[in-house]
Design a protein around this motif. Structure first.
Motif, PDB file in Angstrom:
ATOM      1  N   GLU A  28      -5.475   6.779 -11.474  1.00 52.25           N
ATOM      2  CA  GLU A  28      -5.061   5.887 -10.383  1.00 52.25           C
ATOM      3  C   GLU A  28      -5.514   6.459  -9.044  1.00 52.25           C
ATOM      4  O   GLU A  28      -5.869   5.718  -8.131  1.00 52.25           O
ATOM      5  CB  GLU A  28      -3.540   5.697 -10.401  1.00 52.25           C
ATOM      6  N   TYR A  29      -5.476   7.791  -8.924  1.00 51.19           N
ATOM      7  CA  TYR A  29      -6.037   8.499  -7.777  1.00 51.19           C
ATOM      8  C   TYR A  29      -7.183   9.349  -8.324  1.00 51.19           C
ATOM      9  O   TYR A  29      -6.975  10.479  -8.754  1.00 51.19           O
ATOM     10  CB  TYR A  29      -5.013   9.411  -7.105  1.00 51.19           C
ATOM     11  N   LEU A  35      -5.178  10.735  -0.682  1.00 47.78           N
ATOM     12  CA  LEU A  35      -3.835  10.298  -1.068  1.00 47.78           C
ATOM     13  C   LEU A  35      -3.196   9.524   0.080  1.00 47.78           C
ATOM     14  O   LEU A  35      -3.571   9.710   1.240  1.00 47.78           O
ATOM     15  CB  LEU A  35      -2.957  11.508  -1.403  1.00 47.78           C
ATOM     16  N   PRO A  36      -2.211   8.685  -0.228  1.00 47.30           N
ATOM     17  CA  PRO A  36      -1.481   8.021   0.861  1.00 47.30           C
ATOM     18  C   PRO A  36      -0.888   9.075   1.803  1.00 47.30           C
ATOM     19  O   PRO A  36      -0.563  10.184   1.374  1.00 47.30           O
ATOM     20  CB  PRO A  36      -0.373   7.259   0.133  1.00 47.30           C
ATOM     21  N   THR A  40       3.662   7.087   4.489  1.00 47.39           N
ATOM     22  CA  THR A  40       3.592   6.062   3.446  1.00 47.39           C
ATOM     23  C   THR A  40       4.380   6.504   2.221  1.00 47.39           C
ATOM     24  O   THR A  40       5.150   5.723   1.645  1.00 47.39           O
ATOM     25  CB  THR A  40       2.120   5.789   3.061  1.00 47.39           C
ATOM     26  N   MET A  41       4.206   7.767   1.822  1.00 46.00           N
ATOM     27  CA  MET A  41       4.914   8.263   0.635  1.00 46.00           C
ATOM     28  C   MET A  41       6.421   8.345   0.861  1.00 46.00           C
ATOM     29  O   MET A  41       7.189   8.105  -0.064  1.00 46.00           O
ATOM     30  CB  MET A  41       4.354   9.612   0.195  1.00 46.00           C
ATOM     31  N   THR A  42       6.842   8.668   2.091  1.00 44.56           N
ATOM     32  CA  THR A  42       8.284   8.721   2.350  1.00 44.56           C
ATOM     33  C   THR A  42       8.910   7.345   2.172  1.00 44.56           C
ATOM     34  O   THR A  42       9.984   7.221   1.590  1.00 44.56           O
ATOM     35  CB  THR A  42       8.621   9.256   3.756  1.00 44.56           C
ATOM     36  N   HIS A  43       8.216   6.312   2.644  1.00 47.48           N
ATOM     37  CA  HIS A  43       8.733   4.940   2.496  1.00 47.48           C
ATOM     38  C   HIS A  43       8.640   4.459   1.055  1.00 47.48           C
ATOM     39  O   HIS A  43       9.574   3.839   0.540  1.00 47.48           O
ATOM     40  CB  HIS A  43       7.989   3.976   3.422  1.00 47.48           C
ATOM     41  N   GLU A  44       7.510   4.734   0.414  1.00 46.56           N
ATOM     42  CA  GLU A  44       7.270   4.263  -0.954  1.00 46.56           C
ATOM     43  C   GLU A  44       8.278   4.855  -1.948  1.00 46.56           C
ATOM     44  O   GLU A  44       8.753   4.166  -2.843  1.00 46.56           O
ATOM     45  CB  GLU A  44       5.846   4.637  -1.368  1.00 46.56           C
ATOM     46  N   HIS A  45       8.600   6.135  -1.774  1.00 47.39           N
ATOM     47  CA  HIS A  45       9.472   6.822  -2.736  1.00 47.39           C
ATOM     48  C   HIS A  45      10.889   7.040  -2.209  1.00 47.39           C
ATOM     49  O   HIS A  45      11.719   7.639  -2.895  1.00 47.39           O
ATOM     50  CB  HIS A  45       8.845   8.159  -3.142  1.00 47.39           C
ATOM     51  N   ARG A  71      -6.938  15.261   8.576  1.00 47.80           N
ATOM     52  CA  ARG A  71      -7.640  14.247   7.774  1.00 47.80           C
ATOM     53  C   ARG A  71      -6.795  13.750   6.621  1.00 47.80           C
ATOM     54  O   ARG A  71      -6.945  12.627   6.185  1.00 47.80           O
ATOM     55  CB  ARG A  71      -8.951  14.822   7.225  1.00 47.80           C
ATOM     56  N   GLY A  72      -5.937  14.624   6.074  1.00 48.90           N
ATOM     57  CA  GLY A  72      -5.087  14.201   4.974  1.00 48.90           C
ATOM     58  C   GLY A  72      -5.266  15.052   3.735  1.00 48.90           C
ATOM     59  O   GLY A  72      -5.941  16.075   3.751  1.00 48.90           O
TER      60      GLY A  72
END
Length: 90
Positions: A28-29, A35-36, A40-45, A71-72
């Motif tokens: 999936e990744y 990665l998000p 984004t990950m705090t909201h998603e999870h 950059r991430g």
């Protein structure tokens, strides 16, 4: 399962690391993918930013993720081999 369980004996950041690792190993990744972001990950999870950072620390320690400042975080390319599952008792 890609949901964090508050009833699990595992820490939330360990659960999140396992979820992200499953997404990496399943493709999936894919390798090289960004990665998000943390927000984004705090909201998603539904977790805090510290939880996301600790999960990413675990994934970096396992060689699955590389973080580039400003950059991430990216999936490592190539991926390290998956750990061997313990052999069933004889």
């Amino acid at each position: 399962m890609d949901q964090i369980s508050p009833d699990s004996p595992q820490y939330v950041y360990e659960q999140l690391a396992a979820i992200i690792e499953r997404k990496i190993r399943s493709g999936e990744y894919p390798p090289g993918t960004r990665l998000p972001g943390e927000l984004t990950m705090t909201h998603e999870h539904k977790v805090g930013p510290g939880t996301v950072r600790r999960a990413l620390d675990i994934l970096r320690d396992r060689g699955l993720v590389v973080t580039v400042r400003a950059r991430g975080s990216f999936v490592s390319d190539p991926l390290p081999p998956a750990p061997e599952a313990p052999a069933p008792p004889a």
